[in-house]
Design a protein around this motif. Structure first.
Motif, PDB file in Angstrom:
ATOM      1  N   GLY A   1       7.148 -29.995  35.903  1.00 58.95           N
ATOM      2  CA  GLY A   1       7.353 -29.543  34.523  1.00 58.95           C
ATOM      3  C   GLY A   1       6.054 -29.075  33.901  1.00 58.95           C
ATOM      4  N   ILE A   2       6.110 -27.909  33.251  1.00 65.17           N
ATOM      5  CA  ILE A   2       4.949 -27.361  32.546  1.00 65.17           C
ATOM      6  C   ILE A   2       5.335 -27.182  31.088  1.00 65.17           C
ATOM      7  CG2 ILE A   2       3.327 -25.434  32.336  1.00 65.17           C
ATOM      8  CD1 ILE A   2       3.876 -24.797  35.269  1.00 65.17           C
ATOM      9  N   THR A   3       4.612 -27.845  30.193  1.00 61.94           N
ATOM     10  CA  THR A   3       4.836 -27.697  28.756  1.00 61.94           C
ATOM     11  C   THR A   3       3.559 -27.126  28.149  1.00 61.94           C
ATOM     12  OG1 THR A   3       6.294 -29.617  28.736  1.00 61.94           O
ATOM     13  CG2 THR A   3       5.433 -28.876  26.606  1.00 61.94           C
ATOM     14  N   PHE A   4       3.653 -25.913  27.613  1.00 59.98           N
ATOM     15  CA  PHE A   4       2.508 -25.296  26.946  1.00 59.98           C
ATOM     16  C   PHE A   4       2.386 -25.932  25.570  1.00 59.98           C
ATOM     17  CE2 PHE A   4       3.773 -22.244  30.159  1.00 59.98           C
ATOM     18  CZ  PHE A   4       2.555 -21.934  30.731  1.00 59.98           C
ATOM     19  N   LEU A   5       1.185 -26.366  25.215  1.00 62.43           N
ATOM     20  CA  LEU A   5       0.992 -27.206  24.034  1.00 62.43           C
ATOM     21  C   LEU A   5       0.758 -26.462  22.734  1.00 62.43           C
ATOM     22  CD1 LEU A   5      -1.167 -29.990  25.697  1.00 62.43           C
ATOM     23  CD2 LEU A   5       1.307 -29.975  25.269  1.00 62.43           C
ATOM     24  N   LYS A   6       0.340 -25.209  22.788  1.00 62.77           N
ATOM     25  CA  LYS A   6       0.145 -24.481  21.538  1.00 62.77           C
ATOM     26  C   LYS A   6       0.527 -23.029  21.735  1.00 62.77           C
ATOM     27  CE  LYS A   6      -4.730 -23.554  22.373  1.00 62.77           C
ATOM     28  NZ  LYS A   6      -6.065 -23.603  21.859  1.00 62.77           N
ATOM     29  N   GLN A   7       0.913 -22.397  20.654  1.00 67.68           N
ATOM     30  CA  GLN A   7       1.282 -20.998  20.704  1.00 67.68           C
ATOM     31  C   GLN A   7       0.016 -20.150  20.751  1.00 67.68           C
ATOM     32  OE1 GLN A   7       4.208 -19.726  21.113  1.00 67.68           O
ATOM     33  NE2 GLN A   7       5.369 -21.606  20.859  1.00 67.68           N
TER      34      GLN A   7
END
Length: 181
Positions: free
Chosen positions: A165-171
């Motif tokens: 799982g990859i969750t990008f933390l900021k836009q």
């Protein structure tokens, strides 16, 4: 001046097998050195992070990828180019949420666990391939993308597939990179 000798495909196979066997020996040694699985997992992630921060430069030079404009493009590049280039497999990509910042890389075959049938006895919370999470996180951080990368499923733990799982933390801030006229 002599020309470099081209690498034969069997050398690449031998190198991959040697890496996988060496990795197995590394994990076995870490299990002897650390009593807790969490400590082994942290160490593998830390090692992977160091590899990822250095590997991204080689990847960018060899792959000739262009600038990505979305997280889905970035994840596709990781799956279709990076995994294929370095591990010889192409995971499938799924998006996990409506805001399009959470993705899964689903590996039908994990080359790092090719010669492993099961986790060592008493090591049920060991993330054997946690090095991959660290590599991805380190490489993304070097291109200014903070991400949380974890194993969601693992075949070595009885799951049907291996899922990262990859969750990008900021836009991304698009205005920051635009040229002023």
């Amino acid at each position: 001046m002599s020309r470099p000798v081209p690498r034969r495909p069997e050398y690449q196979k031998i190198n991959k097998d040697l890496f996988v066997l060496t990795y197995g020996a590394l994990v076995a040694q870490l299990c002897k050195d650390y009593e807790k699985d969490e400590d082994v997992n942290k160490y593998l992630d830390k090692m992977g992070y160091g590899i990822g921060t250095r590997l991204v430069e080689d990847f960018l030079a060899r792959s000739c990828v262009r600038r990505c404009h979305s997280y889905s493009e970035i994840t596709d590049i990781i799956a279709q180019v990076a995994f294929k280039m370095y591990l010889g497999v192409t995971p499938s990509v799924t998006c996990n949420n409506a805001s399009r910042n959470e993705f899964s890389l689903i590996l039908d075959k994990n080359p790092l666990s090719e010669f492993v049938e099961e986790l060592p006895a008493g090591r049920s919370s060991l993330c054997y391939c946690n090095l991959l999470c660290g590599i991805i996180r380190g490489a993304l951080e070097m291109v200014h993308l903070a991400a949380d990368v974890t194993f969601l499923q693992d075949r070595l733990k009885g799951d049907s597939v291996t899922e990262i799982g990859i969750t990008f933390l900021k836009q991304p801030n698009e205005k920051k990179y635009r040229r002023r006229k």
